[in-house]
Scaffold this active site. Sequence first.
Site, mmCIF file in Angstrom:
data_model
loop_
_atom_site.group_PDB
_atom_site.id
_atom_site.type_symbol
_atom_site.label_atom_id
_atom_site.label_comp_id
_atom_site.label_asym_id
_atom_site.label_seq_id
_atom_site.Cartn_x
_atom_site.Cartn_y
_atom_site.Cartn_z
ATOM 1 N N GLY A 128 -10.465 -7.908 -2.338
ATOM 2 C CA GLY A 128 -10.850 -8.859 -1.173
ATOM 3 C C GLY A 128 -9.936 -10.113 -1.335
ATOM 4 O O GLY A 128 -8.841 -10.263 -1.577
ATOM 5 N N GLY A 160 -14.004 -3.625 0.366
ATOM 6 C CA GLY A 160 -15.761 -2.918 0.527
ATOM 7 C C GLY A 160 -15.742 -2.023 -0.405
ATOM 8 O O GLY A 160 -16.889 -1.977 -0.934
ATOM 9 N N LYS A 206 -20.965 -16.942 0.790
ATOM 10 C CA LYS A 206 -22.154 -16.560 0.680
ATOM 11 C C LYS A 206 -22.862 -15.762 -0.223
ATOM 12 O O LYS A 206 -22.112 -14.776 -0.615
ATOM 13 C CB LYS A 206 -22.538 -15.920 2.187
ATOM 14 C CG LYS A 206 -22.154 -16.608 3.449
ATOM 15 C CD LYS A 206 -22.740 -15.970 4.530
ATOM 16 C CE LYS A 206 -22.017 -16.964 6.013
ATOM 17 N NZ LYS A 206 -22.511 -16.195 7.147
ATOM 18 N N ARG A 246 0.798 -1.169 0.085
ATOM 19 C CA ARG A 246 0.125 0.032 -0.088
ATOM 20 C C ARG A 246 0.872 1.311 -0.095
ATOM 21 O O ARG A 246 0.605 2.384 -0.625
ATOM 22 C CB ARG A 246 -0.883 -0.114 1.041
ATOM 23 C CG ARG A 246 -2.260 -0.882 1.106
ATOM 24 C CD ARG A 246 -2.869 -1.049 2.364
ATOM 25 N NE ARG A 246 -4.088 -2.132 2.126
ATOM 26 C CZ ARG A 246 -4.892 -2.379 2.977
ATOM 27 N NH1 ARG A 246 -4.779 -1.826 4.224
ATOM 28 N NH2 ARG A 246 -5.917 -3.183 2.727
#
Length: 503
Positions: free
Chosen positions: A456, A479, A300, A138
């Site tokens: 992710g 996110g 999910k 980063r």
Amino acid sequence: MASAVQAIAVASVGSIISASRVAAAPELNVQSGLRTNGVRFSLRAVPFFGSTSSSRSARKQNLYTVYAEAQKTETLSPTALQGEGGKGDGESPASKASDRKVSIADVPKSEFEGKTVFIRADLNVPLNKEREITDDTRIRASVPTIEYLLAAGAKVVLASHLGRPKSGPEEKFSLKPVSVRLADLLKKEVKFAPDCIGPEVEALIGGLKNGEILLLENVRFYKEEEKNDLEFSKKLAKNIDYFVNDAFGTAHRAHSSTAGIADFVTKRFAGFLLQKELDYLAGAVQKPARPFVAIVGGSKVSSKITVIESLLDKSDKVILGGGMVFTFFKSQGYSVGSSLVEDDKLDLAVRLSALAKEKGVELILPEDILAADKFDPEANTQVSANTSIPDGWMGLDIGPKAIEQFKKALEGAKTVLWNGPMGVFEFEKFAAGTFAVAEEIAKLTGEGAITIIGGGDSVAAVEKAGLADKMSHVSTGGGASLELLEGKVLPGVAVLDDVEIVA
């Protein structure tokens, strides 16, 4: 837009004027930097009173006339949009969108000379117990924007969070180690502030010379940061001319350093890293080269509902993998053994399947599954048809037929978006499906396709496979990537200045 402005005006003016309790107050500049429908505007309140009896009644009731005044939108010509290295508007996938944000490359470099520029970066890097940085990805990703502005003669004030401090300053969450690593990468001194606001910080900012950089201490040492507190935002903006957001990973958060500060500076730009994310995730996905194939995985279906719905509007094919497929299988009456299933989402799976058919999008589920007798890296395994996973066995990866099925579905794709692994790739026995997909996408990149890894676990997977540098774009946001793909407005992007392209 009028109704939206009215709603904001009622809320803003009502609270401020009622607090003042001054019936004969002079004109009030109520609030600036407000936005609706992409338009930035200010509110001005003028006392509604004169010499008539009705006006005296208005005075008694403390009534005001409120004016909403739009601020001027900066207009750039195609020539001005020519960025560093000659890359103009036509070469940026998202640049033709009407809501394109002004990036630091959209204006002359001389614009930044002598200006104090606040860069919000994402320097939230992992540290070991000795407070040594274990992965500087980063930090390195932030360097191009920082170097560009320093070379332009800006006075750079750099801000970030690190970790999740709960009760004020904690040494283990200090950005001091980041300042040391950043100095190594920039090959120049990086001054470090002991705080992010206050008189000492203001003095350090005021003392910066052109081409110098100051890194502020962790903004999350203040609870006001995550509350997007107005006064805290003002303090961050003290002595600052321009705001540059280059922290895509936190752009979905309406915090003071990602959004609030924008209301108290002169201009607001996207940095190179943020702009690249928008170009790919908002540009290449919104107007893809076709065929466009989306791959969605993960455990999910509930966490990817909106993403799948959004992609069904844009894609030619949607490939599903990971634990979510078992909810789809069960909704079709298949035996799923002890695989992960969201029983309360069976109707949703049916609806998504019907939606794909309605839109003419090919929704592809794996033909076979690699099943395990327990959730364990050393579990016994067997390949099962997708219709009949034995009782007591759970699917932890796609099977060999599915791997070939997915490869075939990807043939000839011109745009590929991947978000979510095909199985439990952290366990070597169940990584084959995920790595095979990564290899196929890397191959397509070499054939000229635009390939996007949407944040992710997918990022972790391509890095573990050693293929991250073989993709067109690997997103830095988890996110934030999901929310952008869902079509949501990111607060850290919404506050930036809009570009109006003039032919």
